[in-house]
Motif scaffolding. Structure first.
Motif, mmCIF file in Angstrom:
data_model
loop_
_atom_site.group_PDB
_atom_site.id
_atom_site.type_symbol
_atom_site.label_atom_id
_atom_site.label_comp_id
_atom_site.label_asym_id
_atom_site.label_seq_id
_atom_site.Cartn_x
_atom_site.Cartn_y
_atom_site.Cartn_z
ATOM 1 N N GLN A 1 37.878 36.604 45.402
ATOM 2 C CA GLN A 1 37.053 36.380 44.219
ATOM 3 C C GLN A 1 36.128 37.581 43.981
ATOM 4 O O GLN A 1 36.029 38.085 42.854
ATOM 5 C CB GLN A 1 36.233 35.107 44.408
ATOM 6 C CG GLN A 1 35.398 34.721 43.220
ATOM 7 C CD GLN A 1 34.568 33.475 43.518
ATOM 8 O OE1 GLN A 1 34.211 33.197 44.659
ATOM 9 N NE2 GLN A 1 34.261 32.728 42.479
ATOM 10 N N VAL A 2 35.480 38.050 45.020
ATOM 11 C CA VAL A 2 34.575 39.197 44.898
ATOM 12 C C VAL A 2 35.356 40.451 44.543
ATOM 13 O O VAL A 2 34.914 41.261 43.718
ATOM 14 C CB VAL A 2 33.757 39.381 46.191
ATOM 15 C CG1 VAL A 2 32.989 40.687 46.182
ATOM 16 C CG2 VAL A 2 32.805 38.207 46.383
ATOM 17 N N LYS A 3 36.518 40.622 45.155
ATOM 18 C CA LYS A 3 37.358 41.785 44.841
ATOM 19 C C LYS A 3 37.738 41.777 43.365
ATOM 20 O O LYS A 3 37.700 42.821 42.701
ATOM 21 C CB LYS A 3 38.621 41.788 45.697
ATOM 22 C CG LYS A 3 39.503 42.996 45.499
ATOM 23 C CD LYS A 3 40.758 42.898 46.358
ATOM 24 C CE LYS A 3 41.669 44.073 46.187
ATOM 25 N NZ LYS A 3 42.091 44.345 44.833
ATOM 26 N N GLY A 4 38.053 40.613 42.835
ATOM 27 C CA GLY A 4 38.374 40.496 41.409
ATOM 28 C C GLY A 4 37.190 40.896 40.544
ATOM 29 O O GLY A 4 37.346 41.599 39.534
ATOM 30 N N LYS A 5 36.000 40.468 40.937
ATOM 31 C CA LYS A 5 34.801 40.828 40.179
ATOM 32 C C LYS A 5 34.555 42.334 40.237
ATOM 33 O O LYS A 5 34.189 42.952 39.230
ATOM 34 C CB LYS A 5 33.581 40.080 40.725
ATOM 35 C CG LYS A 5 33.569 38.603 40.387
ATOM 36 C CD LYS A 5 32.345 37.923 40.948
ATOM 37 C CE LYS A 5 32.335 36.439 40.614
ATOM 38 N NZ LYS A 5 31.141 35.768 41.126
ATOM 39 N N ILE A 6 34.748 42.920 41.410
ATOM 40 C CA ILE A 6 34.553 44.370 41.561
ATOM 41 C C ILE A 6 35.547 45.127 40.695
ATOM 42 O O ILE A 6 35.182 46.081 39.993
ATOM 43 C CB ILE A 6 34.672 44.788 43.045
ATOM 44 C CG1 ILE A 6 33.467 44.268 43.825
ATOM 45 C CG2 ILE A 6 34.786 46.307 43.183
ATOM 46 C CD1 ILE A 6 33.587 44.414 45.330
ATOM 47 N N ASP A 7 36.809 44.709 40.734
ATOM 48 C CA ASP A 7 37.828 45.367 39.905
ATOM 49 C C ASP A 7 37.497 45.252 38.424
ATOM 50 O O ASP A 7 37.638 46.219 37.667
ATOM 51 C CB ASP A 7 39.216 44.771 40.186
ATOM 52 C CG ASP A 7 39.747 45.125 41.561
ATOM 53 O OD1 ASP A 7 39.208 46.065 42.183
ATOM 54 O OD2 ASP A 7 40.699 44.458 42.015
ATOM 55 N N THR A 8 37.022 44.080 38.005
ATOM 56 C CA THR A 8 36.648 43.872 36.609
ATOM 57 C C THR A 8 35.479 44.780 36.228
ATOM 58 O O THR A 8 35.488 45.392 35.144
ATOM 59 C CB THR A 8 36.276 42.393 36.366
ATOM 60 O OG1 THR A 8 37.387 41.580 36.713
ATOM 61 C CG2 THR A 8 35.884 42.147 34.930
ATOM 62 N N MET A 9 34.503 44.886 37.122
ATOM 63 C CA MET A 9 33.350 45.754 36.832
ATOM 64 C C MET A 9 33.770 47.226 36.770
ATOM 65 O O MET A 9 33.257 47.984 35.929
ATOM 66 C CB MET A 9 32.254 45.557 37.880
ATOM 67 C CG MET A 9 31.597 44.192 37.826
ATOM 68 S SD MET A 9 30.863 43.792 36.234
ATOM 69 C CE MET A 9 29.515 44.921 36.173
ATOM 70 N N LYS A 10 34.701 47.643 37.607
ATOM 71 C CA LYS A 10 35.190 49.026 37.562
ATOM 72 C C LYS A 10 35.889 49.300 36.236
ATOM 73 O O LYS A 10 35.701 50.363 35.628
ATOM 74 C CB LYS A 10 36.138 49.309 38.729
ATOM 75 C CG LYS A 10 35.437 49.477 40.054
ATOM 76 C CD LYS A 10 36.446 49.754 41.166
ATOM 77 C CE LYS A 10 35.758 49.924 42.498
ATOM 78 N NZ LYS A 10 36.724 50.166 43.584
#
Length: 131
Positions: free
Chosen positions: A91-100
């Motif tokens: 879930q956090v990885k998805g958020k990080i990818d989205t923010m990038k």
């Protein structure tokens, strides 16, 4: 470190089992055996208490005891914790990818609208301006 405690606990459980047998079919002639088992229980509790000194730095989450009280295997707690951690990690990885992706798109759009300011920004950040 745990072997001694495990051994004492197994002996204690066996003494309790035998004590249960004696009590369930109590006869006055079995009083001596009952007294002996009670003394073994006291000694067993003392032995278990002595093991506490070796294990004072061990902490067990309360949830593990809840698993045991519910008749569940405490190893399931570890498994479920790992599964929750992996899910949260995804879930956090998805958020990080989205923010990038958002940052990249934002920089592209800002570069279109404010090319000079973005060139300064990229120079300050040490990024090469796009050709």
């Amino acid at each position: 470190k745990f072997d001694s405690l495990e051994e004492h606990l197994e002996k204690f459980v066996e003494n309790i089992r035998q004590l249960g047998i004696i009590v369930s079919d109590f006869q006055p002639s079995s009083q001596t055996g009952l007294n002996q088992k009670l003394n073994f229980m006291v000694t067993g509790l003392q032995d278990i208490d002595k093991c506490r000194q070796q294990l004072h730095d061990i902490s067990v989450p309360l949830e593990v005891f809840e698993y045991i009280d519910q008749g569940r295997n405490p190893q399931l707690y570890t498994k479920e914790c790992l599964e929750r951690a992996l899910a949260k990690n995804e879930q956090v990885k998805g958020k990080i990818d989205t923010m990038k992706k958002f940052k990249s798109l934002l920089i592209q759009e800002l570069t279109k609208v404010f090319p000079e300011d973005m060139a300064k920004y990229k120079a300050i950040r040490g990024e090469d301006p796009p050709p």
